[in-house]
Design an enzyme around this catalytic site. Structure first.
Site, PDB file in Angstrom:
ATOM      1  N   HIS A   1      45.412 -28.120  20.010  1.00  0.00           N
ATOM      2  CA  HIS A   1      44.780 -29.291  20.605  1.00  0.00           C
ATOM      3  C   HIS A   1      44.487 -30.294  19.494  1.00  0.00           C
ATOM      4  O   HIS A   1      43.919 -29.948  18.453  1.00  0.00           O
ATOM      5  CB  HIS A   1      43.488 -28.898  21.319  1.00  0.00           C
ATOM      6  CG  HIS A   1      42.622 -30.059  21.655  1.00  0.00           C
ATOM      7  ND1 HIS A   1      43.069 -31.134  22.389  1.00  0.00           N
ATOM      8  CD2 HIS A   1      41.317 -30.337  21.323  1.00  0.00           C
ATOM      9  CE1 HIS A   1      42.095 -32.013  22.514  1.00  0.00           C
ATOM     10  NE2 HIS A   1      41.031 -31.560  21.873  1.00  0.00           N
TER      11      HIS A   1
ATOM     12  N   ASN B   1      42.753 -38.492  20.955  1.00  0.00           N
ATOM     13  CA  ASN B   1      42.469 -37.189  21.534  1.00  0.00           C
ATOM     14  C   ASN B   1      42.564 -37.332  23.052  1.00  0.00           C
ATOM     15  O   ASN B   1      41.682 -37.912  23.683  1.00  0.00           O
ATOM     16  CB  ASN B   1      41.070 -36.732  21.116  1.00  0.00           C
ATOM     17  CG  ASN B   1      40.656 -35.402  21.725  1.00  0.00           C
ATOM     18  OD1 ASN B   1      41.211 -34.965  22.730  1.00  0.00           O
ATOM     19  ND2 ASN B   1      39.658 -34.774  21.139  1.00  0.00           N
TER      20      ASN B   1
ATOM     21  N   CYS C   1      39.552 -29.508  26.990  1.00  0.00           N
ATOM     22  CA  CYS C   1      40.568 -29.379  25.941  1.00  0.00           C
ATOM     23  C   CYS C   1      41.328 -28.059  25.970  1.00  0.00           C
ATOM     24  O   CYS C   1      42.434 -27.967  25.453  1.00  0.00           O
ATOM     25  CB  CYS C   1      39.912 -29.579  24.579  1.00  0.00           C
ATOM     26  SG  CYS C   1      38.960 -31.112  24.469  1.00  0.00           S
TER      27      CYS C   1
END
Length: 310
Positions: free
Chosen positions: A237, A267, A114
């Site tokens: 993020h 995500n 991430c």
């Protein structure tokens, strides 16, 4: 000054109904919308590999930039922890071949999750400066559908597949400003693959992100004697709706600058920040935008992008 000229994304056509998924775990639509942040998740086709997602993103980048030609690309960097097959050879080599990229182009992977986009920008910038390169492409693609256990509520409701391609050149729309990075392997067990499946301790990840990221972004701003009042936008993020909302709330009045958008994909790991930039950062009067990626590792990276004076 090397920086970002253009960004394009590729989102697979497949979709998972996240509300239907949530019902299997006793969760309703309100939970999905407010806590998770997306009612659908993007999922690659069974015959799509990580490299295919990468190729789709690069092809979309070429399609929107007539002045970018494959023969001009001198480096290709792929950010992924879920490469093709069993991870050898490096995915960027496979992408190079599928695209028909010249063999004189440097190709390598960056194994980060991430935080990978922020790290990747600065890794590639440094590489380009050291080697005297003028044009390069940074690709993100981390299809978690390869490793998510559909019976695991903590992961199957969150993660989707996507890829992005960022053109980095000497004539950028966004220059790379100050940045800060960090890592703590003491939290490795919070986001980990075991026996082929991804496992996440959601509470620990939430606590880490909600407490760590704002001070870390402030360190970046301190380099230029700036505050959050001086920032035009904040691209975090998109770990979950709850994480983004928690950070925004802690920012007080500046929380309205935090962009929240999962694009119906979920995500998408290292692709979430460049997807925000692609859709929000080019057609406006922003002078700067603050980035922060955080997650598996534990790893985090924050940076300020600055629009050069014209």
């Amino acid at each position: 000054m090397i920086g970002i000229r253009s960004i394009a994304s590729y989102i697979p056509e497949g979709r998972v109904d996240n509300i239907a998924q949530a019902e299997r775990f006793g969760r309703d639509a309100e939970f999905v919308q407010n806590k998770l942040g997306t009612t659908t998740l993007a999922i690659k086709a069974d015959d799509e590999e990580t490299s295919d997602l990468c190729v789709g993103a690069v092809q979309n980048l070429l399609a929107k930039n007539a002045d970018l030609k494959l023969e001009d690309v001198q480096a290709l960097v792929v950010v992924t922890q879920n490469g093709d097959a069993e991870g050898l050879p490096h995915t960027s080599a496979i992408v190079q071949h599928k695209l028909g990229l010249p063999t004189h182009a440097a190709c390598f992977d960056v194994s980060l999750g991430c935080s990978g986009y922020v790290y990747g920008l600065y890794v590639l910038k440094g590489f380009m400066q050291a080697a005297g390169l003028k044009n390069a492409i940074l690709v993100t693609a981390d299809p978690y559908s390869k490793i998510v256990d559909r019976a695991d509520r903590m992961t199957t409701l969150l993660f989707g597949d996507a890829a992005t391609a960022t053109w980095m050149t000497e004539d950028p729309v966004w220059e790379l400003g100050p940045a800060r990075f960090g890592g703590d392997g003491g939290g490795a067990e919070y986001l980990v693959v075991k026996d082929g499946h991804f496992h996440m301790n959601g509470r620990q990840v939430f606590n880490f992100a909600s407490l760590k990221i704002i001070p870390h972004m402030q360190e970046v701003l301190d380099e230029l004697n700036l505050s959050f009042d001086d920032v035009d936008s904040i691209c975090l993020h998109q770990g979950s709706g709850a994480i983004v909302d928690a950070i925004a709330k802690r920012l007080g009045d500046n929380g309205s600058k935090v962009i929240k958008d999962m694009f119906g994909a979920g995500n998408t790991v290292s692709s979430s920040i460049p997807m925000l930039l692609e859709h929000y950062a080019f057609n406006n009067d922003w002078r700067n935008t603050l980035l922060s990626g955080f997650g598996v590792g534990l790893s985090w990276g924050s940076a300020l992008l600055v629009r050069p004076a014209r």
